[in-house]
Structures are given as C-alpha cells and as structure tokens.
Motif scaffolding. Structure first.
Motif, PDB file in Angstrom:
ATOM      1  N   MET A 259       0.823  -1.213   0.000  1.00 32.79           N
ATOM      2  CA  MET A 259       0.000   0.000   0.000  1.00 32.79           C
ATOM      3  C   MET A 259       0.857   1.263   0.000  1.00 32.79           C
ATOM      4  N   VAL A 260       2.035   1.174   0.600  1.00 38.30           N
ATOM      5  CA  VAL A 260       2.940   2.329   0.612  1.00 38.30           C
ATOM      6  C   VAL A 260       3.280   2.751  -0.812  1.00 38.30           C
ATOM      7  N   GLU A 261       3.590   1.777  -1.663  1.00 41.42           N
ATOM      8  CA  GLU A 261       3.919   2.094  -3.047  1.00 41.42           C
ATOM      9  C   GLU A 261       2.694   2.504  -3.850  1.00 41.42           C
ATOM     10  N   GLU A 262       1.555   1.900  -3.559  1.00 37.16           N
ATOM     11  CA  GLU A 262       0.326   2.289  -4.257  1.00 37.16           C
ATOM     12  C   GLU A 262      -0.009   3.765  -4.030  1.00 37.16           C
ATOM     13  N   ALA A 263       0.319   4.283  -2.852  1.00 37.01           N
ATOM     14  CA  ALA A 263      -0.014   5.665  -2.507  1.00 37.01           C
ATOM     15  C   ALA A 263       1.078   6.659  -2.918  1.00 37.01           C
ATOM     16  N   ASP A 264       2.226   6.173  -3.363  1.00 41.84           N
ATOM     17  CA  ASP A 264       3.350   7.030  -3.717  1.00 41.84           C
ATOM     18  C   ASP A 264       3.196   7.517  -5.159  1.00 41.84           C
ATOM     19  N   VAL A 265       2.858   8.779  -5.341  1.00 39.22           N
ATOM     20  CA  VAL A 265       2.621   9.295  -6.697  1.00 39.22           C
ATOM     21  C   VAL A 265       3.899   9.393  -7.506  1.00 39.22           C
TER      22      VAL A 265
ATOM     23  N   GLY B 113      -0.285   1.980  -8.527  1.00 37.55           N
ATOM     24  CA  GLY B 113      -1.253   2.804  -7.810  1.00 37.55           C
ATOM     25  C   GLY B 113      -1.456   4.200  -8.371  1.00 37.55           C
ATOM     26  N   LYS B 114      -1.695   5.148  -7.474  1.00 39.16           N
ATOM     27  CA  LYS B 114      -1.942   6.524  -7.879  1.00 39.16           C
ATOM     28  C   LYS B 114      -0.695   7.098  -8.529  1.00 39.16           C
ATOM     29  N   GLY B 115      -0.883   7.757  -9.667  1.00 35.69           N
ATOM     30  CA  GLY B 115       0.245   8.303 -10.403  1.00 35.69           C
ATOM     31  C   GLY B 115       0.811   7.338 -11.418  1.00 35.69           C
ATOM     32  N   GLY B 116       0.261   6.116 -11.463  1.00 42.63           N
ATOM     33  CA  GLY B 116       0.710   5.153 -12.458  1.00 42.63           C
ATOM     34  C   GLY B 116       0.483   5.676 -13.871  1.00 42.63           C
TER      35      GLY B 116
ATOM     36  N   TYR C  24      -7.882  -4.565 -14.071  1.00 45.13           N
ATOM     37  CA  TYR C  24      -8.437  -3.419 -14.787  1.00 45.13           C
ATOM     38  C   TYR C  24      -9.341  -2.567 -13.888  1.00 45.13           C
ATOM     39  N   LEU C  25      -8.861  -2.330 -12.676  1.00 44.28           N
ATOM     40  CA  LEU C  25      -9.596  -1.521 -11.695  1.00 44.28           C
ATOM     41  C   LEU C  25      -9.260  -0.053 -11.884  1.00 44.28           C
ATOM     42  N   ARG C  26     -10.273   0.802 -11.964  1.00 43.58           N
ATOM     43  CA  ARG C  26     -10.074   2.236 -12.132  1.00 43.58           C
ATOM     44  C   ARG C  26     -10.558   2.998 -10.911  1.00 43.58           C
ATOM     45  N   ASP C  27      -9.879   4.138 -10.646  1.00 40.17           N
ATOM     46  CA  ASP C  27     -10.341   5.151  -9.683  1.00 40.17           C
ATOM     47  C   ASP C  27     -10.293   4.710  -8.227  1.00 40.17           C
ATOM     48  N   ILE C  28      -9.559   3.644  -7.915  1.00 37.05           N
ATOM     49  CA  ILE C  28      -9.387   3.176  -6.540  1.00 37.05           C
ATOM     50  C   ILE C  28      -7.895   3.013  -6.297  1.00 37.05           C
ATOM     51  N   VAL C  29      -7.345   3.701  -5.291  1.00 36.35           N
ATOM     52  CA  VAL C  29      -5.896   3.708  -5.089  1.00 36.35           C
ATOM     53  C   VAL C  29      -5.375   2.335  -4.681  1.00 36.35           C
ATOM     54  N   HIS C  30      -6.000   1.744  -3.653  1.00 33.58           N
ATOM     55  CA  HIS C  30      -5.414   0.552  -3.035  1.00 33.58           C
ATOM     56  C   HIS C  30      -6.040  -0.726  -3.599  1.00 33.58           C
TER      57      HIS C  30
ATOM     58  N   ASP D   7       6.201  -2.532 -14.779  1.00 31.32           N
ATOM     59  CA  ASP D   7       6.848  -2.859 -13.524  1.00 31.32           C
ATOM     60  C   ASP D   7       5.807  -3.264 -12.493  1.00 31.32           C
ATOM     61  N   THR D   8       6.288  -3.615 -11.305  1.00 29.88           N
ATOM     62  CA  THR D   8       5.445  -4.219 -10.286  1.00 29.88           C
ATOM     63  C   THR D   8       6.139  -4.070  -8.942  1.00 29.88           C
ATOM     64  N   ILE D   9       5.361  -4.134  -7.845  1.00 32.68           N
ATOM     65  CA  ILE D   9       5.953  -4.493  -6.563  1.00 32.68           C
ATOM     66  C   ILE D   9       5.295  -5.787  -6.115  1.00 32.68           C
TER      67      ILE D   9
END
Length: 329
Positions: A77-83, A89-92, A118-124, A188-190
């Motif tokens: 989740m830390v990386e998902e929230a890191d723009v 995540g957000k900023g992808g 293919y999930l949109r508009d949800i950060v985590h 890329d991925t985490i």
C-alpha cells in the motif's frame, strides 16, 4: 532508485529489531521423503526492487506480531499511494486511452487468494483484492464489477492520473509508438512476500501495468500462479517485468514447485528464468525478475538483465540485495 532503471537492462529506521530467537521448524513432503527444514529466527519480508519504505512498513507490522497477510498488504500500500512511483497505484502511467488501470492480488497461508484486474479510480487495489478474498466466493473481479464492489466496500473513488503522468502520456501520443525498452520504466510491479512470528507465509503483488498498454491488457501481476504464488508448507515467489512471459510459464507456481522438489530459492529462481529464455528467441529484448523465499527463510532472486534488486528486512537488518542475472552485462 535502481527499480526505476530496470527496463534499460531489462527502512524501518527507528524500529528495534526483533529480540530473541524463535524457531519455525517445518517438514516438507518431497517426492515421498521427509526433509527437515532449517530453522528461521524471527519474521522477515522481501520485496521486488529497492522499496525501503514498503518493506519497513511491512516489518513494522511483523515486529508488532501482526500476520504475514497484514504485513504484505500494508507494505505494498505504501507504493500504491506514492505518486512518484509511476508503475503502481496513484500516479501510475495510463493506458493508450489515458486511463490508469490497476491490477493486484494477494494470497495467504491457507491458499486463500483474491485479485482485481483493470480496476479504475481506486488507489489501493491490493486491499480490494483482499476484500474479494474475504468477502466474496470468488477469486477475481474485473473492470467495472471490481470498481462497483470496491465502492460497496467503502473504498473512496479518486482520479489516479496525476499531472506528471498525464503530460508524459500526451507527449507519448505524438508518436503513439509502443516499444517496451529495457531499463525504461514502462512496465513494472511491486511483489512482496513475508513470514510472520508464527512461521506463516503470505504474499501480495500490485501494479498499474505497462505504460500506454492497449485498453484491457492484463499482465501477470494479478494472476495467481504467474505473478504470485504461496504454499505455506514450502514457500512463496513473485515476479516483475514483462508479464506476458511470466504467464506463459506460470512462473511463480513453477518456482514454488521447484522448491518443493528440494531446490533452494536461488536455484528455483534461476530455473524459472531459464524456462522463459528457452521459450523466448528474443529474450534479450525483455526483462524478467523473480524473488522467492522458502519456509526456512532462505531467499533467492534472479533476472535476465543486470539491474534488478530486492529489499529484505529481517532480524539481521534491512538491506537491498542486487540479483544475479543470466546476462552479465
């Protein structure tokens, strides 16, 4: 960050280390024979790439006697929230139509698993994947169905396309040329694997996928057995890089099965990469990286091109470990 260079040649600062040793002895069934595993002292977490904040967060959970499942969720989740991380995540980076779409999966010690694609508009996305695992009879939800479920579960809706990623997409549209180039961060991925104080293993994997991909493209990251696999009797593995090639060899499952047969995590990762190379004539044009951990806490990593590394946090410390590669330079 070395992770951001991967595709050209493709923590917990104040937390005390877990005191005292504990033994997580285990036995594996390997082709009809019993193999006594080595002992593991204390919890540990590993993750693809040099992501110290993510592994620090996961180890914080483990240090507080949390479960491996909680640790991997909170860690990625830390990386998902890191723009600033434009591959998760957000900023992808968006697809070629300008939409940021996320894929993620999670797997626990009991082989329960959940995924979203293919999930949109949800950060985590990883947390939505966990809800799929825990709140539905399904393993995977996709697209609008995944988003509807996330909103029903109380996840906030948010535009994931940052101005930085939007401007890069607009620049890309001038040529609309898609050629994944090793060491340019366009896919890329985490992936993260953890062992908790009970000796139980869990894993998670999350990504925004290839930059400027075709709408609807899904890679290996949310596919159980490809981007991630965990068997609590044996160990776990996760992948990063060109997902299509990992799917074709069911890479993470393969590595866990090789460990079941007696290979070390390092040997299993090396064989996983060799299987891809054997089936890919132009393997020099792609990058794949695997990491793995067994029940004894031994780890391994291997990739095609130099440049890939993984983060490890255990009672021995917090370090970034360069992975060995098939191609040496």
């Amino acid at each position: 960050m070395e992770r951001r260079k991967f595709l050209k040649n493709s923590g917990l600062g104040g937390a005390a280390l877990m005191g005292g040793a504990w033994a997580a002895a285990c036995k594996e069934e390997t082709e009809g024979r019993k193999v006594e595993a080595k002992t593991l002292s204390g919890p540990m977490v590993i993750a693809t790439w040099d992501v110290p904040n993510a592994t620090a967060k996961a180890y914080e959970v483990l240090h507080g006697l949390g479960t491996a499942l909680d640790a991997v969720e909170k860690g990625v989740m830390v990386e998902e929230a890191d723009v600033e991380n434009q591959s998760v995540g957000k900023g992808g980076r968006p697809d070629r139509d300008g939409h940021v779409t996320l894929d993620a999966c999670i797997m626990d010690k009991d082989s329960r698993c959940g995924a979203v694609v293919y999930l949109r508009d949800i950060v985590h996305a990883v947390s939505v994947a966990r809800k799929v695992m825990e709140e539905t009879p399904h393993v995977m939800l996709a697209g609008e169905g995944a988003k509807k479920f996330a909103l029903e579960m109380g996840f906030p809706e948010e535009d994931l396309l940052t101005e930085k990623s939007r401007q890069e997409w607009l620049e890309w549209k001038k040529t609309s040329k898609y050629e994944p180039v090793i060491n340019i961060e366009n896919h890329d991925t985490i992936g993260m694997l953890a062992i908790d104080s009970n000796g139980d293993i869990a894993g998670a994997c999350t990504t925004s996928g290839m930059a400027y991909k075709m709408a609807g493209r899904i890679g290996d990251s949310p596919i159980i057995g490809a981007g991630l696999f965990v068997d609590n009797e044996v160990g776990g593995a996760t992948a990063t890089g060109m997902g299509e090639e990992v799917v074709r060899t069911v890479g993470s499952f393969l590595i866990v099965e090789l460990m079941r047969q007696g290979k070390s995590p390092q040997e299993a990762c090396e064989e996983g990469v060799r299987r891809i190379i054997a089936k890919k004539e132009n393997y020099r044009d792609i990058q794949i990286g695997f990491i793995a951990v067994n029940k004894a806490g031994e780890t391994g990593a291997f990739c095609i091109h130099p440049g890939f590394s993984y983060r490890k946090y255990s009672t021995a410390g917090h370090e970034n470990i360069p992975a060995a590669s098939y191609i040496k330079s």
